[in-house]
Design a protein around this motif. Sequence first.
Motif, PDB file in Angstrom:
ATOM      1  N   ALA A   1     -38.804  37.433  77.725  1.00 36.22           N
ATOM      2  CA  ALA A   1     -39.451  37.290  76.207  1.00 36.22           C
ATOM      3  C   ALA A   1     -40.926  36.922  76.443  1.00 36.22           C
ATOM      4  CB  ALA A   1     -39.010  35.843  75.651  1.00 36.22           C
ATOM      5  N   ALA A   2     -41.204  36.238  77.485  1.00 37.32           N
ATOM      6  CA  ALA A   2     -42.801  36.084  77.690  1.00 37.32           C
ATOM      7  C   ALA A   2     -43.635  37.378  78.054  1.00 37.32           C
ATOM      8  CB  ALA A   2     -42.927  35.077  78.692  1.00 37.32           C
TER       9      ALA A   2
ATOM     10  N   GLN B   1     -48.164  28.369  78.140  1.00 38.15           N
ATOM     11  CA  GLN B   1     -47.586  26.960  78.380  1.00 38.15           C
ATOM     12  C   GLN B   1     -46.536  26.607  77.869  1.00 38.15           C
ATOM     13  OE1 GLN B   1     -49.610  25.113  80.413  1.00 38.15           O
ATOM     14  NE2 GLN B   1     -47.581  23.968  80.650  1.00 38.15           N
ATOM     15  N   GLN B   2     -45.813  27.079  76.740  1.00 37.34           N
ATOM     16  CA  GLN B   2     -44.545  26.886  76.216  1.00 37.34           C
ATOM     17  C   GLN B   2     -43.524  27.450  77.200  1.00 37.34           C
ATOM     18  OE1 GLN B   2     -44.020  27.981  72.147  1.00 37.34           O
ATOM     19  NE2 GLN B   2     -41.918  27.326  72.112  1.00 37.34           N
TER      20      GLN B   2
ATOM     21  N   VAL C   1     -39.527  27.082  81.430  1.00 37.81           N
ATOM     22  CA  VAL C   1     -38.911  27.454  82.669  1.00 37.81           C
ATOM     23  C   VAL C   1     -38.824  26.254  83.606  1.00 37.81           C
ATOM     24  CG1 VAL C   1     -39.421  28.858  84.562  1.00 37.81           C
ATOM     25  CG2 VAL C   1     -39.668  29.708  82.329  1.00 37.81           C
ATOM     26  N   MET C   2     -39.872  25.584  83.587  1.00 36.69           N
ATOM     27  CA  MET C   2     -39.922  24.267  84.383  1.00 36.69           C
ATOM     28  C   MET C   2     -38.694  23.238  84.282  1.00 36.69           C
ATOM     29  SD  MET C   2     -44.024  23.515  84.766  1.00 36.69           S
ATOM     30  CE  MET C   2     -43.838  22.120  85.414  1.00 36.69           C
ATOM     31  N   GLY C   3     -38.543  23.276  82.840  1.00 35.09           N
ATOM     32  CA  GLY C   3     -37.338  22.055  82.334  1.00 35.09           C
ATOM     33  C   GLY C   3     -36.038  22.780  82.977  1.00 35.09           C
TER      34      GLY C   3
END
Length: 277
Positions: free
Chosen positions: A34-35, A60-61, A66-68
């Motif tokens: 999506a990004a 950043q969102q 992804v990090m989460g």
Amino acid sequence: ADRLKLFHATSMNLSQIFGLYPDETGDVQAELDAAVGRSMPIQAVDHLGVVSKVWPVSNQQTLSAVMGLMGPKPIFIADGHHRYETALNYRRARRQQAGASSGPQPYDNVLMLFASLEDKGLTVLPTHRVLTTGVPAPKDLLRMLDPVFEVTTLPFQAGNEAQVRGQFIETLRSRGQSVPMFGLALKNDPQYYLLTLRAAHRPSASASPRDRLDVSLLQQHVVATLCPTQQEQEAMLYSKDDHEALNWVRQGTGTAALLLNPTKVAEVKAVASAGER
């Protein structure tokens, strides 16, 4: 030691560690897809003609999402165990040099590539072995291997070598899915050989995941026999390309080529989960 010296000399990550992660629902990939949308990638072609494409993601969102998602996931190193250990040693040395630090430093990080275990296009390419030291004559070599392997011979002539080679590789790939099988080519020998490990020599169900890998079986039953000394094994060449390995033997660069099948992703996961490498 050489890789650590390279770290100190360049202060760079020049080769990424290849990590695998579980993503059964595809959530991580969905966020990345999506990004990037329809944005154009950065593209480069290496010396082997391999095209690499990179889509930068700076939103950043998306990065936070992804990090989460990645935070609780285990990472299985498919390739780069020594690079990872060297990066830890480099970080340790730099921290000793720098003393107390007020926050994260560049040497606290290492370059990694992450691929989903569920990616349908994921293949762990085998690393073929090409011997450069002397080997027995074909008849004697096959006699040495006969107690452990069933041998299928595929003879060829100058006019049909390419056709027979294709059959040789295709049979290795298809039949090697169900039984341990290796390919063998010898210098100045107009034949290809398929080596199927006899049932009596196949690892038991209780064997460790690493001992069940084709690469471990090849080392145990073939390489150790043909290259009994460390010096002979250090003289081996390596290639991930079937034809390159075979051509080295046909051209006289090597004395024997040993072809493997790709490592299954499930095997990589099993080895890592068992704490092996």
